[in-house]
Design an enzyme around this catalytic site. Structure first.
Site, PDB file in Angstrom:
ATOM      1  N   GLU A 149     -19.657  -5.205  -3.370  1.00 59.50           N
ATOM      2  CA  GLU A 149     -18.307  -5.724  -3.199  1.00 59.50           C
ATOM      3  C   GLU A 149     -18.184  -7.164  -3.696  1.00 59.50           C
ATOM      4  OE1 GLU A 149     -15.072  -4.706  -1.175  1.00 59.50           O
ATOM      5  OE2 GLU A 149     -15.842  -3.202  -2.550  1.00 59.50           O
ATOM      6  N   GLU A 163     -12.343  -0.098  -9.762  1.00 59.81           N
ATOM      7  CA  GLU A 163     -11.981  -1.126 -10.745  1.00 59.81           C
ATOM      8  C   GLU A 163     -12.923  -1.189 -11.939  1.00 59.81           C
ATOM      9  OE1 GLU A 163      -9.975  -1.779  -7.043  1.00 59.81           O
ATOM     10  OE2 GLU A 163     -12.137  -1.669  -7.446  1.00 59.81           O
ATOM     11  N   GLU A 201       0.826  -1.206   0.000  1.00 57.66           N
ATOM     12  CA  GLU A 201       0.000   0.000   0.000  1.00 57.66           C
ATOM     13  C   GLU A 201       0.861   1.258   0.000  1.00 57.66           C
ATOM     14  OE1 GLU A 201      -3.056   0.055  -0.514  1.00 57.66           O
ATOM     15  OE2 GLU A 201      -3.996  -1.774   0.219  1.00 57.66           O
ATOM     16  N   ASP A 228      -4.800  -9.739  -7.500  1.00 55.92           N
ATOM     17  CA  ASP A 228      -5.131  -8.964  -8.697  1.00 55.92           C
ATOM     18  C   ASP A 228      -3.967  -8.267  -9.388  1.00 55.92           C
ATOM     19  OD1 ASP A 228      -4.922  -7.354  -6.468  1.00 55.92           O
ATOM     20  OD2 ASP A 228      -6.949  -6.556  -6.579  1.00 55.92           O
TER      21      ASP A 228
END
Length: 599
Positions: A437, A504, A184, A321
């Site tokens: 989600e 996304e 992150e 991902d």
């Protein structure tokens, strides 16, 4: 963006329950390492309080130094095909309507930025309901740094100059956080600084100065015996000269998604240590790629300490991902000087297409695709895809689209469009107009011939009862569940009904629009934006929402930095002129920070 819930249904209740336990248990360290919430506005927002007694990171001798760095490849570049569509000149009417939509997105950004600046300046995140703030990413002003290049792209240069002045006050050598999430920190902070540097062509030296500070800090997490990083880094141990070890349960995306940022650092500074660090990870992943339980893919968790891939769970969604997303992008950033990333991408695509992609059964006959999950721990379930649709997976359409262009896999552009269309469909079917989600769908038995089958939908709904309740094997029982759970045709379960302001879906809509020039993607983007703006806008900014099944969902008191860094940036760019952040000139990292392609 990595926290996800996994469930895999098997024919018997016992196996279902066991697999449920496996996939709903987060791996050690999957939670954020440090989150502090302040529910009231702060009064002095000029600079966070400093404590001179805190530990500070300084350069020191490494425990496991490298004597000979792996350098950036110096072979001749390979031609990379054009990615973007050749857009024709637009009419004045089309330009007028496009700019109106673009300005609406810009106004939303300015509203959220003002709320952050007035109430949470130099803090990580604004709490958009209370007007307070959250400390979630080491307290280094995540929203400020993450938003730098969005300010530039939107032409908000006065606000950008204010942010640069504030940037001087951020001390990347210390934090109250005991652990640092390397992934992150890399994508938000380092990526944000590099993106702003590239967009301003090096005009502001503070950007590369601060980027070097944070990159050198993160480099300390690689000082392990096998040079694999400790992804949840006990940085104070390293700062005090103690040994650290990589984790036996490392999330795949946290290991395989450092490439772009560290490569760009080596390109800009000439210091090869950054590229050396990520190249060792790449070599490790490639060497094991064809020997996992699903050859071509890597599992969700990696034993980075022993270099093993024994976890039976496979996904291209959360926890995995961006490892896949970065394969074609790193190829582009390296100008095709090595074919390694193309080999890895081409090894991953066959099992993704053959074993993960599924067509959901839809009442309107929509021919769309989603990517599910695989549990490879039992022979009975190895070839069975779990039909989970996840907002985090919506990036895949854009990634496959870029791969189709960059690697001349033109037949896969149809797949890219169907994946993107699937996420648009998931937005359109919800009462709020926003995708949840996580939800589970009714997969087609035959992807080529898939008429609507009400009985099959009922069966799939009954197979996923809430709290594992015993459900009668009747149509009436299924209908009661559908009404109780607010399910729409084709949806068997909504496992997480929230919308977290995620980017996304619009990311892939933007990329596929830029690749194809099909204006239906602009139309879809506008529907998505209006519904999101309506549901999430607050007095201070924009908020996550609790349940997309409701026309007026309850708002939640958090707004992650990616709302400004990614989501609103992609909405703005899809209504921009196509040469603004052209995909033939920039590579966007997984936080939507644009790195200029060297060529």
């Amino acid at each position: 963006m990595l926290l996800v819930k996994k469930r895999y249904a098997l024919p018997t209740f016992i196996l279902t329950f066991l697999i449920y336990l496996v996939f709903t248990t987060l791996p050690p360290g999957a939670e954020r390492s440090y989150v502090e919430h302040h529910s009231h506005p702060i009064h002095d927002v000029t600079e966070p309080a400093k404590d001179d007694d805190r530990i500070h990171w300084t350069k020191h001798a490494e425990q496991y130094p490298i004597s000979d760095y792996v350098s950036l490849p110096t072979t001749s570049p390979s031609p990379i095909p054009q990615i973007q569509y050749d857009f024709p000149a637009e009419s004045w009417l089309a330009r007028m309507w496009r700019r109106r939509k673009q300005n609406a997105v810009k106004d939303a950004f300015k509203h959220a930025w003002k709320g952050y600046k007035d109430n949470a300046w130099l803090r990580d995140e604004l709490s958009p309901l209370s007007g307070g703030y959250r400390t979630s990413f080491a307290g280094w002003a995540a929203t400020l740094v993450d938003s730098l290049d969005t300010l530039i792209i939107m032409g908000l240069m006065d606000e950008f100059e204010d942010a640069l002045e504030a940037l001087e006050h951020i001390d990347f050598s210390t934090t109250d956080s005991i652990q640092i999430n390397v992934f992150e920190t890399n994508i938000r902070y380092l990526g944000g600084l590099l993106g702003a540097h590239d967009l301003t062509e090096g005009k502001y030296p503070i950007l590369i100065k601060k980027a070097t500070e944070i990159a050198d800090f993160l480099y300390g997490s690689f000082d392990t015996r096998n040079r694999m990083p400790q992804s949840r880094w006990d940085w104070t141990r390293s700062a005090s000269g103690q040994t650290i070890h990589p984790s036996g349960n490392t999330i795949l995306a946290e290991l395989g998604s450092l490439n772009l940022e560290f490569t760009r650092m080596s390109q800009l500074t000439g210091d090869q240590k950054y590229f050396d660090a990520i190249q060792r990870i790449t070599d490790y992943l490639e060497s094991a790629q064809k020997d996992t339980m699903v050859p071509g893919l890597w599992p969700m968790l990696v034993d980075a300490r022993s270099l093993r891939f024994s976890d039976p769970r496979y996904t291209v969604g959360g926890m995995a991902d961006s490892t896949y997303e970065y394969l074609p992008k790193e190829h582009m950033l390296l100008e095709g000087r090595t074919q390694q990333y193309q080999r890895m991408y081409e090894s991953a695509m066959p099992p993704i297409k053959e074993r993960m992609l599924f067509r959901p059964m839809t009442k309107d006959g929509a021919d769309v695709l989603f990517s599910g999950n695989i549990y490879a721990g039992t022979k009975a379930n190895r070839k069975k895809v779990d039909a989970q649709a996840e907002h985090l997976k919506c990036y895949l359409g854009g990634t496959v689209g870029i791969g189709a262009k960059v690697f001349n896999r033109t037949d896969e552009l149809t797949i890219a469009r169907k994946l993107t269309d699937g996420c648009i469909w998931a937005y359109d079917i919800m009462p709020s107009g926003i995708m949840p989600e996580i939800m589970y769908l009714s997969p087609c038995d035959d992807a080529e011939n898939c008429p609507w089958d009400e009985q099959k939908w009922y069966e799939d709904v009954r197979a996923r009862p809430p709290d594992h309740a015993n459900i009668a094997d009747t149509d009436e029982a299924a209908q009661m569940l559908i009404e109780k759970l607010g399910l729409v045709p084709g949806v068997a379960e909504i496992a997480d009904a929230r919308y977290m302001l995620r980017p996304e879906a619009i990311e892939s809509v933007f990329i596929i629009y830029r690749i194809t020039g099909d204006t239906k993607y602009q139309d879809a983007a506008w529907r998505m934006f209006r519904n999101i703006e309506k549901a999430t806008r607050t007095e201070y900014a924009h908020a996550a929402i609790s349940d997309v099944r409701q026309a007026k969902p309850k708002q939640l008191d958090y707004m992650e930095s990616f709302w400004l860094a990614e989501t609103l940036k992609y909405f703005y760019l899809i209504f921009s002129e196509p040469d603004l952040i052209s995909l033939d000139e920039y590579v966007l990292n997984t936080e939507a920070h644009p790195f200029r392609r060297p060529s």
